[in-house]
Design a protein around this motif. Structure first.
Motif, PDB file in Angstrom:
ATOM      1  N   ALA A 172       0.834  -1.202   0.000  1.00 40.06           N
ATOM      2  CA  ALA A 172       0.000   0.000   0.000  1.00 40.06           C
ATOM      3  C   ALA A 172       0.869   1.252   0.000  1.00 40.06           C
ATOM      4  CB  ALA A 172      -0.936  -0.004   1.202  1.00 40.06           C
ATOM      5  N   ALA A 173       1.958   1.229   0.757  1.00 43.72           N
ATOM      6  CA  ALA A 173       2.885   2.367   0.782  1.00 43.72           C
ATOM      7  C   ALA A 173       3.513   2.564  -0.592  1.00 43.72           C
ATOM      8  CB  ALA A 173       3.961   2.154   1.844  1.00 43.72           C
ATOM      9  N   GLN A 174       3.838   1.470  -1.270  1.00 44.53           N
ATOM     10  CA  GLN A 174       4.399   1.564  -2.624  1.00 44.53           C
ATOM     11  C   GLN A 174       3.396   2.198  -3.578  1.00 44.53           C
ATOM     12  OE1 GLN A 174       5.335  -2.603  -3.152  1.00 44.53           O
ATOM     13  NE2 GLN A 174       7.543  -2.203  -3.032  1.00 44.53           N
ATOM     14  N   GLY A 175       2.143   1.798  -3.492  1.00 46.00           N
ATOM     15  CA  GLY A 175       1.105   2.382  -4.344  1.00 46.00           C
ATOM     16  C   GLY A 175       0.918   3.859  -4.076  1.00 46.00           C
ATOM     17  N   LEU A 176       0.867   4.223  -2.805  1.00 45.74           N
ATOM     18  CA  LEU A 176       0.735   5.625  -2.421  1.00 45.74           C
ATOM     19  C   LEU A 176       1.929   6.428  -2.911  1.00 45.74           C
ATOM     20  CD1 LEU A 176      -0.971   7.679  -0.799  1.00 45.74           C
ATOM     21  CD2 LEU A 176       0.337   7.000   1.213  1.00 45.74           C
ATOM     22  N   GLN A 177       3.110   5.869  -2.758  1.00 45.71           N
ATOM     23  CA  GLN A 177       4.334   6.537  -3.189  1.00 45.71           C
ATOM     24  C   GLN A 177       4.354   6.720  -4.712  1.00 45.71           C
ATOM     25  OE1 GLN A 177       7.951   4.333  -2.489  1.00 45.71           O
ATOM     26  NE2 GLN A 177       9.122   6.224  -2.267  1.00 45.71           N
ATOM     27  N   GLY A 178       3.944   5.694  -5.442  1.00 47.24           N
ATOM     28  CA  GLY A 178       3.904   5.796  -6.901  1.00 47.24           C
ATOM     29  C   GLY A 178       2.958   6.882  -7.361  1.00 47.24           C
ATOM     30  N   PHE A 179       1.814   6.972  -6.705  1.00 45.90           N
ATOM     31  CA  PHE A 179       0.854   8.014  -7.060  1.00 45.90           C
ATOM     32  C   PHE A 179       1.393   9.386  -6.678  1.00 45.90           C
ATOM     33  CE2 PHE A 179      -3.213  10.333  -6.304  1.00 45.90           C
ATOM     34  CZ  PHE A 179      -3.555  10.435  -7.646  1.00 45.90           C
ATOM     35  N   ALA A 180       1.989   9.494  -5.501  1.00 42.44           N
ATOM     36  CA  ALA A 180       2.540  10.776  -5.053  1.00 42.44           C
ATOM     37  C   ALA A 180       3.649  11.254  -5.987  1.00 42.44           C
ATOM     38  CB  ALA A 180       3.072  10.656  -3.632  1.00 42.44           C
ATOM     39  N   ALA A 181       4.387  10.316  -6.572  1.00 43.74           N
ATOM     40  CA  ALA A 181       5.499  10.672  -7.462  1.00 43.74           C
ATOM     41  C   ALA A 181       5.020  11.389  -8.718  1.00 43.74           C
ATOM     42  CB  ALA A 181       6.297   9.432  -7.828  1.00 43.74           C
ATOM     43  N   THR A 182       3.738  11.257  -9.070  1.00 50.11           N
ATOM     44  CA  THR A 182       3.237  12.000 -10.228  1.00 50.11           C
ATOM     45  C   THR A 182       3.238  13.494  -9.963  1.00 50.11           C
ATOM     46  OG1 THR A 182       0.899  11.862  -9.568  1.00 50.11           O
ATOM     47  CG2 THR A 182       1.754  10.098 -10.979  1.00 50.11           C
TER      48      THR A 182
END
Length: 131
Positions: free
Chosen positions: A30-40
């Protein structure tokens, strides 16, 4: 503190605090998904480990929510913290083409969850400029 200031801070502070508390024990995926989205919106977040990023987001939201709910924190300081937070969220909204319609402003169906963050930016502005 004025009544209008207390209402703005109370409702927004409770919302942000709850969001941060719900992220305290994010699984790595979940942290990876959140991080990937935040990276946009903020590409620099990719340099952090996903678990560290998840904790950073959680603690940041808890701190901002607590600052908004604490009466002795000045409205300007609480507003500045909220403004910084909402600016990061809005950068994800505007930098991700799937979040907006073709005009780049109006939210698409996928963007509705982030489009609401414009209200937090407006509340931050009200707190910063209040007397």
């Amino acid at each position: 503190m004025s009544l209008s200031n207390a209402i703005l801070r109370g409702v927004t502070g409770a919302f942000v605090l709850n969001s941060g508390l719900s992220k305290r024990d994010l699984p790595t995926e979940a942290a990876q998904g959140l991080q990937g989205f935040a990276a946009t919106g903020v590409p620099q977040v990719t340099t952090m480990e996903p678990d560290t990023f998840g904790k950073f987001v959680s603690y940041s939201e808890i701190g901002i929510g607590a600052a908004l709910l604490t009466p002795f924190v000045s409205p300007r300081l609480a507003g500045a913290a909220l403004g910084t937070f909402s600016a990061g969220l809005l950068s994800m909204y505007f930098r991700n083409p799937s979040m907006t319609e073709a005009d780049g402003v109006r939210p698409s169906q996928e963007g509705m969850s982030l489009a609401k963050d414009v209200f937090m930016a407006a509340i931050a502005g009200a707190l910063i400029t209040s007397k």
